[in-house]
Motif scaffolding. Structure first.
Motif, PDB file in Angstrom:
ATOM      1  N   ILE A  43       0.836  -1.208   0.000  1.00  0.00           N
ATOM      2  CA  ILE A  43       0.000   0.000   0.000  1.00  0.00           C
ATOM      3  C   ILE A  43       0.865   1.250   0.000  1.00  0.00           C
ATOM      4  O   ILE A  43       0.646   2.185  -0.781  1.00  0.00           O
ATOM      5  N   LEU A  44       1.880   1.261   0.879  1.00  0.00           N
ATOM      6  CA  LEU A  44       2.731   2.447   0.984  1.00  0.00           C
ATOM      7  C   LEU A  44       3.613   2.632  -0.250  1.00  0.00           C
ATOM      8  O   LEU A  44       3.672   3.716  -0.837  1.00  0.00           O
ATOM      9  N   GLU A  45       4.310   1.566  -0.626  1.00  0.00           N
ATOM     10  CA  GLU A  45       5.354   1.695  -1.636  1.00  0.00           C
ATOM     11  C   GLU A  45       4.816   1.673  -3.067  1.00  0.00           C
ATOM     12  O   GLU A  45       5.372   2.333  -3.948  1.00  0.00           O
ATOM     13  N   PHE A  46       3.748   0.906  -3.295  1.00  0.00           N
ATOM     14  CA  PHE A  46       3.174   0.876  -4.644  1.00  0.00           C
ATOM     15  C   PHE A  46       2.072   1.917  -4.797  1.00  0.00           C
ATOM     16  O   PHE A  46       2.171   2.822  -5.625  1.00  0.00           O
ATOM     17  N   SER A  47       1.030   1.800  -3.962  1.00  0.00           N
ATOM     18  CA  SER A  47      -0.129   2.683  -4.148  1.00  0.00           C
ATOM     19  C   SER A  47       0.247   4.148  -3.967  1.00  0.00           C
ATOM     20  O   SER A  47      -0.044   4.991  -4.828  1.00  0.00           O
ATOM     21  N   TYR A  48       0.880   4.456  -2.842  1.00  0.00           N
ATOM     22  CA  TYR A  48       1.124   5.870  -2.524  1.00  0.00           C
ATOM     23  C   TYR A  48       2.423   6.409  -3.116  1.00  0.00           C
ATOM     24  O   TYR A  48       2.466   7.560  -3.567  1.00  0.00           O
TER      25      TYR A  48
END
Length: 295
Positions: A209-214
């Motif tokens: 979530i942190l590294e890909f999405s955001y």
């Protein structure tokens, strides 16, 4: 000779009457056609909006329905464009971006998706913005939906002779730090709670979530933070299966400057593209998000 004389006498006697009847018939036929096309203010407003998006495509849509479902074309023009699209709470570019996100999320409306990609380009949405809508769609609707959306965009770009340089930024040095920064700017704490809630069962999902999405997607800068949240809200509302995440992103939309009126207008528009149940469920989620944000 006698027959010819008799014919001349009949023509002389009834010719003017026949001409008058013919003229009256033509007048009635033209009047009927005029009445059929003169459908009132809603139709005129809707048709103007439709033509402003795609002048050539507007007539094709209506003609394509005339032989089998003529009232469907009336519903489309009067309701979708006269009642909904013409409302002032969202500008046309935002509406088209929301529509592209919704149709990409649904994944079952390729002809309509291509029509709206073409319409978006006609009114000034940039090709790279359209591709970034597909990138956002990866996060919420998966790679197949996004790849199909990109394929539709490719076809439209080719038809229009559009060439552009895709945005590909340099390697990100610290994806986690950038992801946390981007998340904090939009969710203001709500995103971190989601990440923390995964530590005991799926900690790598939190990393995704942190590294890909955001970091990889939401911080690209092609779409503004408001545009990113708008297309996320539209896609999730259309999909109709992501209420908790929809509530989070409605609040994020408020955090980055979307108004309550704009968010509700997105839900209203989803009645056209995803149906009334999806729109009503989206409005219910918005009600909960607005109440939570006010506390």
């Amino acid at each position: 000779m006698k027959n010819r004389a008799r014919c001349r006498r009949v023509h002389h006697r009834f010719g003017p009457t026949l001409c008058l009847l013919t003229a009256l018939t033509l007048i009635l036929e033209v009047g009927a056609l005029f009445a059929a096309d003169n459908r009132g203010e809603r139709y005129e407003k809707g048709y103007r909006a439709l033509q402003a998006l795609n002048a050539d495509g507007a007539g094709k849509v209506i003609e394509g329905l005339r032989d089998i479902a003529p009232e469907m074309s009336d519903f489309l023009v009067e309701f979708a464009y006269g009642d909904v699209f013409s409302r002032p709470a969202l500008d046309p570019k935002s509406r088209e971006m929301a529509t592209i996100a919704a149709l990409t999320a649904l994944g079952n409306a390729a002809p309509q998706l291509k029509w709206h990609i073409a319409a978006a380009l006609n009114i000034g949405v940039r090709p790279e913005q359209i591709i970034d809508i597909m990138y956002v769609s990866v996060v919420y609707h998966g790679f197949p939906a996004a790849l199909n959306g990109i394929a539709a965009a490719r076809e439209v770009f080719a038809e229009k002779g559009i060439r552009f340089t895709p945005v590909k930024r340099e390697k990100i040095a610290d994806k986690r730090a950038l992801g946390l920064k981007t998340m904090d700017a939009t969710s203001r704490g709500a995103g971190e709670k989601v990440v923390d809630s995964l530590k005991d069962i799926a900690p790598e999902m939190a990393d995704f979530i942190l590294e890909f999405s955001y970091a990889d997607i939401f911080s690209r800068g092609v779409l503004s933070p408001g545009e990113t949240e708008l297309v996320a809200i539209a896609g999730m509302c259309a999909a109709g299966t992501q209420r908790p995440q929809l509530i989070v992103h409605i609040k994020s939309g408020l955090n980055v400057g979307l108004t309550k009126e704009q968010i509700i207008e997105v839900m209203d528009q989803m009645a056209v593209y995803a149906g009334f149940p999806a729109a009503l469920n989206g409005i219910s989620a918005a009600r909960e998000a607005f109440a939570s944000a006010a506390r």
